[in-house]
Scaffold this active site. Structure first.
Site, PDB file in Angstrom:
ATOM      1  CG  ASN A  11     -17.627  53.712 -38.875  1.00 35.45           C
ATOM      2  OD1 ASN A  11     -18.545  54.524 -39.560  1.00 35.45           O
ATOM      3  ND2 ASN A  11     -18.084  52.826 -38.010  1.00 35.45           N
ATOM      4  CE  LYS A  13     -17.719  54.572 -34.931  1.00 35.60           C
ATOM      5  NZ  LYS A  13     -17.790  54.272 -33.798  1.00 35.60           N
ATOM      6  CG  HIS A  97     -20.872  49.794 -35.808  1.00 39.35           C
ATOM      7  ND1 HIS A  97     -21.088  50.365 -34.934  1.00 39.35           N
ATOM      8  CD2 HIS A  97     -19.577  49.822 -36.068  1.00 39.35           C
ATOM      9  CE1 HIS A  97     -19.971  50.776 -34.149  1.00 39.35           C
ATOM     10  NE2 HIS A  97     -19.218  50.743 -35.070  1.00 39.35           N
ATOM     11  CD  GLU A  99     -21.262  53.362 -32.739  1.00 40.15           C
ATOM     12  OE1 GLU A  99     -21.062  53.848 -33.903  1.00 40.15           O
ATOM     13  OE2 GLU A  99     -20.102  53.416 -32.114  1.00 40.15           O
ATOM     14  CD  GLU A 169     -16.115  47.735 -34.897  1.00 42.84           C
ATOM     15  OE1 GLU A 169     -15.311  48.567 -34.880  1.00 42.84           O
ATOM     16  OE2 GLU A 169     -17.034  47.745 -35.570  1.00 42.84           O
ATOM     17  N   GLY A 175     -14.495  53.724 -29.300  1.00 40.26           N
ATOM     18  CA  GLY A 175     -14.674  55.056 -28.655  1.00 40.26           C
ATOM     19  C   GLY A 175     -14.604  55.389 -27.642  1.00 40.26           C
ATOM     20  CB  SER A 215      -9.906  52.807 -28.773  1.00 43.27           C
ATOM     21  OG  SER A 215     -11.102  53.127 -28.176  1.00 43.27           O
ATOM     22  N   GLY A 236     -12.813  54.266 -36.097  1.00 41.24           N
ATOM     23  CA  GLY A 236     -13.899  55.352 -35.841  1.00 41.24           C
ATOM     24  C   GLY A 236     -13.058  56.701 -35.676  1.00 41.24           C
TER      25      GLY A 236
HETATM   26  P1  PGA Z   1     -13.286  53.674 -32.519  1.00 35.56           P
HETATM   27  O1  PGA Z   1     -14.649  53.060 -33.386  1.00 35.56           O
HETATM   28  O2  PGA Z   1     -12.204  53.673 -33.504  1.00 35.56           O
HETATM   29  O3  PGA Z   1     -13.757  55.196 -32.538  1.00 35.56           O
HETATM   30  O4  PGA Z   1     -13.301  53.119 -31.256  1.00 35.56           O
HETATM   31  C1  PGA Z   1     -14.599  51.918 -34.200  1.00 35.56           C
HETATM   32  C2  PGA Z   1     -15.690  51.517 -34.751  1.00 35.56           C
HETATM   33  O5  PGA Z   1     -16.838  51.795 -34.333  1.00 35.56           O
HETATM   34  O6  PGA Z   1     -15.836  50.905 -35.966  1.00 35.56           O
END
Ligand code: PGA
Length: 258
Positions: A11, A13, A97, A99, A169, A175, A215, A236
């Site tokens: 992803n 983003k 997601h 976000e 998630e 993140g 993460s 991510g």
């Molecule tokens: P991250 O994001 O690996 O940077 O924690 C994962 C995601 O939001 O799908």
């Protein structure tokens, strides 16, 4: 050992221009473009989808989007539809997601409309669910996940369900570098598998991939991916560089052949 093929989805983003995306996909194609032990999906921003589609053509890599509108076309300024994604040979779409939920006000009802539209257009939804830190600390992780999952799946038929991918998630792990422990992740994954069994059937629930996101890195992936109900991950930060993403795919492949 489960018969579910592991799925690793990058992803990106809001990162990478179209040409940056082509360079990254070219590196991925050169290293993992022929392997088929793991299903690998890259999800660039809309502006890089078409060039990424061309760059991964002929490889085993698949293309996904990070969002879409539930209508097929119309006066929806700034939006992109499922048929538009299909026209670029996208096979997957990330929906709900955290976000999108937190920053763009997406509700369970809206996410559900998108899930149904994606399925109608032969796109595999990667439906994201997960609790915030406050919700975890209040002991409501499982009820939050249950509400999001059941609302997101409303109206999804048993015959369509195996095309679904669920991504757990935890918002506090995205993140942040704070990864859920394998026990925390496996507990929620097993809970989700149980809900899927109730909602569909055991046979269907055993086919649905449940990904862990938050993460995931080459260092923590082997342990997470070895859990019974963890079938891969949306990645991510670690998907923005070929080296770490390839290592994650290799970690998934190593578990797959155990
Ligand atoms: P991250 O994001 O690996 O940077 O924690 C994962 C995601 O939001 O799908």
């Amino acid at each position: 050992m489960s018969s579910r093929k592991k799925l690793i989805a990058g992803n990106w983003k809001m990162n990478k221009t179209s040409s940056d995306g082509v360079s990254l996909v070219a590196e991925l194609v050169a290293t993992i473009g022929k392997q088929s032990e793991v299903e690998v999906v890259v999800c660039p921003p809309f502006t890089a989808l078409e060039s990424a589609a061309k760059a991964l053509d002929g490889s085993t890599l698949k293309l996904g989007a990070q969002n879409m509108h539930f209508e097929a076309s119309g006066a929806f300024t700034g939006e992109v539809s499922a048929p538009m994604l299909r026209a670029l040979f996208a096979t997957h779409v990330i929906l709900g997601h955290s976000e999108r939920r937190a920053l763009f006000g997406e509700t369970d009802a809206l996410v559900n409309k998108k899930v149904l539209a994606a399925l109608k257009n032969q796109l595999r939804p990667i439906l994201c669910v997960g609790e915030t830190l406050a919700e975890r600390e209040a002991g409501s992780t499982l009820s939050v996940v249950q509400t999001q999952l059941e609302a997101g799946l409303e109206g999804v038929g048993k015959d369509q369900a195996a095309s679904m991918v669920i991504a757990y998630e935890p918002v506090w792990a995205i993140g942040t570098g704070k990864v859920a422990t394998t026990e925390q992740a496996q507990e929620v994954h097993a809970f989700i598998r149980g809900l899927l069994t109730k909602h569909f059937t055991d046979v269907v629930a055993q086919k649905i991939r449940i990904l862990y996101g938050g993460s995931m890195k080459p260092a923590n992936a082997p342990e997470l991916l070895a859990q019974k109900d963890i079938d891969g991950g949306p990645i991510g930060g670690a998907s923005l560089e070929a080296r770490s993403f390839v290592e994650l795919v290799k970690a998934a492949a190593a578990v797959a052949v155990l």
